[in-house]
Design an enzyme around this catalytic site. Structure first.
Site, short mmCIF file in Angstrom:
data_model
loop_
_atom_site.label_atom_id
_atom_site.label_comp_id
_atom_site.label_asym_id
_atom_site.label_seq_id
_atom_site.Cartn_x
_atom_site.Cartn_y
_atom_site.Cartn_z
N ASP A 179 -3.57 -17.39 -30.40
CA ASP A 179 -5.12 -17.37 -29.72
C ASP A 179 -5.64 -16.09 -30.68
O ASP A 179 -5.33 -14.80 -30.27
CB ASP A 179 -4.90 -17.03 -28.31
CG ASP A 179 -6.19 -17.37 -27.65
OD1 ASP A 179 -7.43 -17.31 -28.67
OD2 ASP A 179 -6.29 -17.40 -26.39
N ASN A 199 -11.65 -24.31 -26.31
CA ASN A 199 -12.64 -25.18 -27.23
C ASN A 199 -13.89 -24.27 -27.70
O ASN A 199 -14.84 -24.97 -27.90
CB ASN A 199 -12.90 -26.30 -26.39
CG ASN A 199 -13.38 -27.52 -27.21
OD1 ASN A 199 -14.66 -28.25 -26.91
ND2 ASN A 199 -13.03 -27.75 -28.31
N CYS A 250 -7.17 -26.83 -27.41
CA CYS A 250 -6.70 -25.34 -27.01
C CYS A 250 -7.26 -25.06 -25.63
O CYS A 250 -7.50 -25.92 -24.70
CB CYS A 250 -7.44 -24.41 -28.09
SG CYS A 250 -9.35 -24.31 -28.29
N CYS A 273 -12.65 -21.62 -30.20
CA CYS A 273 -12.10 -20.82 -31.22
C CYS A 273 -11.07 -21.84 -32.12
O CYS A 273 -11.78 -22.10 -33.35
CB CYS A 273 -11.12 -19.58 -30.93
SG CYS A 273 -12.13 -18.28 -29.90
N ARG A 274 -10.05 -22.14 -31.66
CA ARG A 274 -9.07 -22.76 -32.48
C ARG A 274 -9.33 -24.28 -32.67
O ARG A 274 -9.60 -24.88 -33.84
CB ARG A 274 -7.78 -22.66 -31.94
CG ARG A 274 -7.18 -21.42 -32.23
CD ARG A 274 -6.00 -21.19 -31.21
NE ARG A 274 -6.35 -21.16 -29.68
CZ ARG A 274 -5.20 -21.16 -28.88
NH1 ARG A 274 -4.01 -21.19 -29.07
NH2 ARG A 274 -5.72 -20.96 -27.66
N SER A 275 -9.56 -25.13 -31.78
CA SER A 275 -9.64 -26.59 -31.72
C SER A 275 -10.82 -27.08 -32.25
O SER A 275 -10.81 -27.92 -33.09
CB SER A 275 -9.44 -27.38 -30.45
OG SER A 275 -10.23 -27.01 -29.44
P1 4NP Z 1 -9.51 -20.79 -27.87
O1 4NP Z 1 -9.47 -19.25 -27.46
O2 4NP Z 1 -8.46 -21.50 -26.84
O3 4NP Z 1 -8.92 -21.01 -29.41
O4 4NP Z 1 -10.85 -21.66 -27.89
C1 4NP Z 1 -10.33 -18.89 -26.37
C2 4NP Z 1 -11.35 -19.01 -25.96
C3 4NP Z 1 -12.01 -18.58 -24.66
C4 4NP Z 1 -11.15 -17.92 -24.00
C5 4NP Z 1 -9.67 -18.00 -24.15
C6 4NP Z 1 -9.41 -18.36 -25.32
N1 4NP Z 1 -11.49 -17.65 -22.59
O5 4NP Z 1 -10.81 -17.14 -22.00
O6 4NP Z 1 -12.82 -17.70 -22.32
#
Ligand code: 4NP
Length: 153
Positions: free
Chosen positions: A122, A13, A10, A15-17
């Site tokens: 997201d 790294n 994702c 939240c989702r993955s």
């Molecule tokens: P993820 O979500 O891609 O599912 O881990 C996010 C986590 C952090 C950020 C963006 C999306 N960020 O901008 O820090």
């Protein structure tokens, strides 16, 4: 039997993955797979998953608190058999990184697992219900993936 090596990707790294990683490891039980996750961005290298991902996993009996963030790198295309991106933007970034001949290892998670051409949204700027929705999409997809891998072995 040689394990199938699967990487979830994702953006951050956190939240989702990492949630997908924990769910697949839990659902696969003793089946021969290796699973990991990574982000296309490097802001959360070494960080634990987002507390909301840890919480939703825990509500469903899965512990992901010990996982740590890392950034996807070119060697992942050698180290993994299958690389599943959470959304189209992650997939485009992943394919831009792929060495010649290996972009075919990368797929959109819901397309590969459930045949649905859509993103795992997201949830970073969402409330807890966004994480619950993501959990259920990932759980359904991972369950289908376990079935697919079983048929391949
Ligand atoms: P993820 O979500 O891609 O599912 O881990 C996010 C986590 C952090 C950020 C963006 C999306 N960020 O901008 O820090």
């Amino acid at each position: 039997m040689k394990p199938v090596r699967i990487l979830f990707v994702c953006l951050g790294n956190i939240c989702r993955s990492p949630l997908a990683e924990g769910i697949l490891r839990y659902q696969a039980q003793d089946r021969p797979i290796e699973v990991d996750s990574a982000g296309t961005g490097g802001w959360h290298i070494g960080d634990p998953p987002d507390r909301r991902s840890i919480a939703v996993a825990r509500r469903h009996g899965i512990d992901i608190a010990g996982q740590r963030g890392r950034k996807v790198h070119v060697g992942d295309f050698e180290d993994f058999d299958l690389i599943l991106a959470m959304d189209r933007s992650n997939l485009a970034n992943l394919k831009a990184l792929a060495p010649a001949g290996s972009a075919g290892k990368g797929h959109l998670f819901l397309d590969f697992t459930l045949g649905q051409d859509r993103d795992i949204p997201d949830p970073y700027y969402e409330g807890p219900e966004g994480f619950e929705t993501v959990y259920h999409l990932l759980s359904e997809g991972c369950s289908s993936l376990v079935g697919k891998l079983e048929r391949l072995s």
